[in-house]
Motif scaffolding. Structure first.
Motif, PDB file in Angstrom:
ATOM      1  N   CYS A 182       0.835  -1.202   0.000  1.00  0.00           N
ATOM      2  CA  CYS A 182       0.000   0.000   0.000  1.00  0.00           C
ATOM      3  C   CYS A 182       0.874   1.258   0.000  1.00  0.00           C
ATOM      4  CB  CYS A 182      -0.916  -0.012   1.227  1.00  0.00           C
ATOM      5  SG  CYS A 182      -1.841   1.502   1.504  1.00  0.00           S
TER       6      CYS A 182
ATOM      7  N   TYR B 283      -8.048  11.841  -0.155  1.00  0.00           N
ATOM      8  CA  TYR B 283      -8.337  10.520  -0.708  1.00  0.00           C
ATOM      9  C   TYR B 283      -8.116   9.481   0.388  1.00  0.00           C
ATOM     10  CZ  TYR B 283      -8.514   6.632  -3.982  1.00  0.00           C
ATOM     11  OH  TYR B 283      -8.869   5.485  -4.636  1.00  0.00           O
TER      12      TYR B 283
ATOM     13  N   ILE C 107      -7.667   5.440   1.504  1.00  0.00           N
ATOM     14  CA  ILE C 107      -7.272   4.126   1.019  1.00  0.00           C
ATOM     15  C   ILE C 107      -7.216   3.156   2.193  1.00  0.00           C
ATOM     16  CG2 ILE C 107      -4.814   4.703   1.194  1.00  0.00           C
ATOM     17  CD1 ILE C 107      -4.285   2.789  -1.127  1.00  0.00           C
TER      18      ILE C 107
ATOM     19  N   ASP D 136      -4.918  -2.320   0.860  1.00  0.00           N
ATOM     20  CA  ASP D 136      -5.155  -2.163  -0.575  1.00  0.00           C
ATOM     21  C   ASP D 136      -4.012  -1.356  -1.200  1.00  0.00           C
ATOM     22  OD1 ASP D 136      -7.585  -3.454  -0.093  1.00  0.00           O
ATOM     23  OD2 ASP D 136      -8.628  -1.554   0.255  1.00  0.00           O
ATOM     24  N   HIS D 137      -4.064  -1.154  -2.512  1.00  0.00           N
ATOM     25  CA  HIS D 137      -3.032  -0.342  -3.161  1.00  0.00           C
ATOM     26  C   HIS D 137      -3.591   0.328  -4.413  1.00  0.00           C
ATOM     27  CE1 HIS D 137      -2.610  -4.501  -4.716  1.00  0.00           C
ATOM     28  NE2 HIS D 137      -2.360  -3.933  -5.886  1.00  0.00           N
ATOM     29  N   LEU D 138      -2.860   1.309  -4.923  1.00  0.00           N
ATOM     30  CA  LEU D 138      -3.310   2.129  -6.051  1.00  0.00           C
ATOM     31  C   LEU D 138      -2.531   1.809  -7.321  1.00  0.00           C
ATOM     32  CD1 LEU D 138      -3.653   5.692  -4.477  1.00  0.00           C
ATOM     33  CD2 LEU D 138      -5.377   3.890  -4.645  1.00  0.00           C
TER      34      LEU D 138
ATOM     35  N   THR E   6     -13.435   5.218  -0.694  1.00  0.00           N
ATOM     36  CA  THR E   6     -12.203   5.158  -1.509  1.00  0.00           C
ATOM     37  C   THR E   6     -12.384   5.994  -2.776  1.00  0.00           C
ATOM     38  OG1 THR E   6     -13.059   3.054  -2.339  1.00  0.00           O
ATOM     39  CG2 THR E   6     -11.422   2.963  -0.602  1.00  0.00           C
TER      40      THR E   6
ATOM     41  N   TYR F 188      -7.735   1.677  -8.236  1.00  0.00           N
ATOM     42  CA  TYR F 188      -7.730   1.112  -6.877  1.00  0.00           C
ATOM     43  C   TYR F 188      -7.825  -0.402  -6.938  1.00  0.00           C
ATOM     44  CZ  TYR F 188      -8.786   1.128  -1.837  1.00  0.00           C
ATOM     45  OH  TYR F 188      -8.753   0.963  -0.466  1.00  0.00           O
TER      46      TYR F 188
END
Length: 536
Positions: free
Chosen positions: A22, A92, A94, A98-100, A157, A204
């Motif tokens: 992440c 934003y 997150i 999770d990760h972008l 998100t 995402y």
């Protein structure tokens, strides 16, 4: 100090090793670290999450602000603490597991600036088996809560204009263990001037942990019920009764409340089942409008109605029976059809029969309940018939039923039996041979069809045609592993072979073929001879 374009809020609790990916996805954003602020709040982690945050803060001191606090029991309190420290034009959120995508923040900020959007929804996908609703991502466009699938994408998100957040004092309710992001997101979307969607880039990646320890998967029935009550009450205070509110609440009836009345409901203790029924029933009374009721499938609708009536035993039986035996049959009465769930036309229950009436397309339920009981060949002189006995998930008026052989592809499905709803002008086969109906031992109707076979070359599926609630359906007959009759030879002058077998989808197919090819005519033999002469 230059104001960052975006502040990323990360609420962290025991998410190693996912947290590392992440954080790496944040510092690797194409928007550039000089335009980025990350505020990460460690909510009393007992693993190495806190140390990992400190490592990133030491490596990127101009980007990371890290706060450590005692555990609060959910993501709301750390998210609120981070908002107090946010300085970006946009904020934003997150999940720390999770990760972008690399270009996510750059694309969303550019979209918000170009379109003057207060909220931007970047395309989100699930990984490791995590389900993420996809119907919103059909194109880059502006949307509202009532003209799109946005109500089914209410996680926080998203990119929010921080001016909007602070102007309306948007914060997360800290006494909600699950769903605390929904009141925030719904209010932001209600108050936003414009909401934009980015569909052409995956921003995402939502991860389902290997141990399924995401908090969403751990809350019990009563905790989830209390949270959805809060969400719906908050929404009702923001949106007046009408189509827009119904569009949002459709999500809560279809998802959150439906999940409270699934298989695990029957395993709850009696007191918990009663409390769940009372809570769901109160929400049905308050918000399940006629429009929502009519647009909800009969399975969900009956469960909501039984909860509303306090019919705990009937609701428990409806869920357990369907889990063990499949959906109940439909009672056909003229152009109406009723699903025979417990409580139907029972004065002691007091639930109006309209709750049991099928108004939606029911291909899946009909296909699942239509299966072969036996197949055989019967010969009378030169006439050969295929005798098929099948069970159908319908009772009552069977005057529209036809069992016939038909060609053409049926709907394909990897894990569900397929069927087809026929158009009003569709040509349906006429009944050939005989068809009798009697009650099936396990419910539904046992149909016995004698279908005459013609001595032709053909490969045709056995299909049931029946009218349900004023619409015609074509349903293939599944063999369910039933033994097939031996192939049969018939006809002395023009002998043919007939065989019954399941196709690759497990549906019954009857194949006929001549045992010898007919001799070519004199003219055909002459043409063949001339052709050979020319080639020489």
């Amino acid at each position: 100090m230059t104001t960052p374009d975006v502040t990323v809020v990360v609420a962290v609790y025991n998410t190693m090793p996912y947290l590392t990916e992440c954080l790496n996805s944040l510092v690797g954003q194409s928007i550039g670290r000089e335009r980025l602020q990350v505020v990460a709040v460690d909510d009393g982690s007992t693993d190495d999450s806190g140390e990992e945050l400190d490592r990133f803060a030491q490596q990127y001191p101009d980007v990371f602000t890290v706060v450590h606090q005692p555990n609060s029991g959910g993501p709301a309190a750390p998210s609120n603490r981070a908002l107090e420290l946010a300085t970006g034009r946009y904020v934003y959120f997150i999940g720390s597991d999770d990760h972008l995508g690399e270009e996510a923040l750059e694309r969303m900020v550019a979209c918000a600036d170009a379109n003057e959007s207060d909220v931007v929804v970047g395309k989100m996908v699930g990984t490791n088996g995590r389900y993420v609703h996809q119907k919103l991502y059909t194109g880059n466009r502006d949307v509202t809560l009532d003209d799109s699938a946005l109500p089914f994408t209410l996680a926080n998100t998203k990119l929010f204009r921080r001016e909007l957040v602070e102007k309306h004092g948007l914060r997360f309710p800290e006494d909600m263990p699950v769903g605390s992001d929904q009141p925030f997101t719904i209010e932001a979307c209600v108050r936003a001037r414009k909401i934009s969607v980015i569909s052409d880039y995956t921003c995402y990646y939502a991860v389902k942990r290997g141990d399924a320890s995401n908090i969403t998967y751990r809350a019990d029935h009563l905790a989830r019920l209390r949270c959805v009550q809060r969400i719906m009450e908050h929404t009702a205070a923001l949106i007046p009764a009408g189509p827009q509110r119904d569009a949002v609440f459709k999500r809560h009836f279809d998802w959150e409340l439906t999940k409270l009345l699934q298989e695990d409901f029957a395993a709850l203790d009696a007191g918990t089942r009663r409390q769940v029924c009372e809570g769901v029933g109160a929400l049905v009374d308050a918000y399940f409008t006629d429009g929502l009721r009519d647009g909800t499938g009969v399975k969900r609708r009956v469960r909501f109605g039984l909860a509303r009536c306090g019919a705990v035993d009937e609701l428990t039986r409806a869920i357990a029976d369907e889990s063990e035996h499949g959906a109940p049959p439909f009672l056909l009465e003229g152009e109406r059809a009723f699903a025979l769930y417990p409580g139907f036309r029972d004065p002691a229950v007091g639930l109006d029969e309209h709750w049991y009436e099928a108004r939606e397309t029911v291909t899946g339920r009909l296909a699942a309940g239509t299966k072969l009981e036996s197949a055989a060949f019967e010969q009378d002189g030169d006439q050969l018939s295929c005798v098929v006995k099948l069970s159908a998930a319908v009772v009552g008026d069977m005057s529209s039923a036809v069992v016939a052989l038909a060609q053409g592809a049926m709907p394909q499905s990897a894990d569900k039996p397929g069927a087809r709803k026929l158009g009003k002008d569709a040509v349906r086969p006429q009944r050939a041979g005989t068809l009798t109906a009697e009650p099936a031992p396990g419910g539904g109707t046992l149909l016995t069809a004698r279908i005459p076979l013609a001595p032709t070359r053909s490969k045709r599926g056995v299909r049931l045609y029946v009218d349900v609630a004023g619409s015609g359906y074509e349903i293939p007959v599944r063999t369910e592993g039933r033994p097939m009759p031996l192939a049969r030879r018939w006809g002395s002058i023009d002998p043919h072979r007939v065989a019954a077998s399941p196709n690759t989808k497990g549906r019954l197919v009857i194949t006929t073929a001549p045992l010898r090819e007919p001799k070519p005519s004199v003219g055909a033999r002459l043409r063949r001879t001339l052709s050979r002469s020319k080639r020489k």
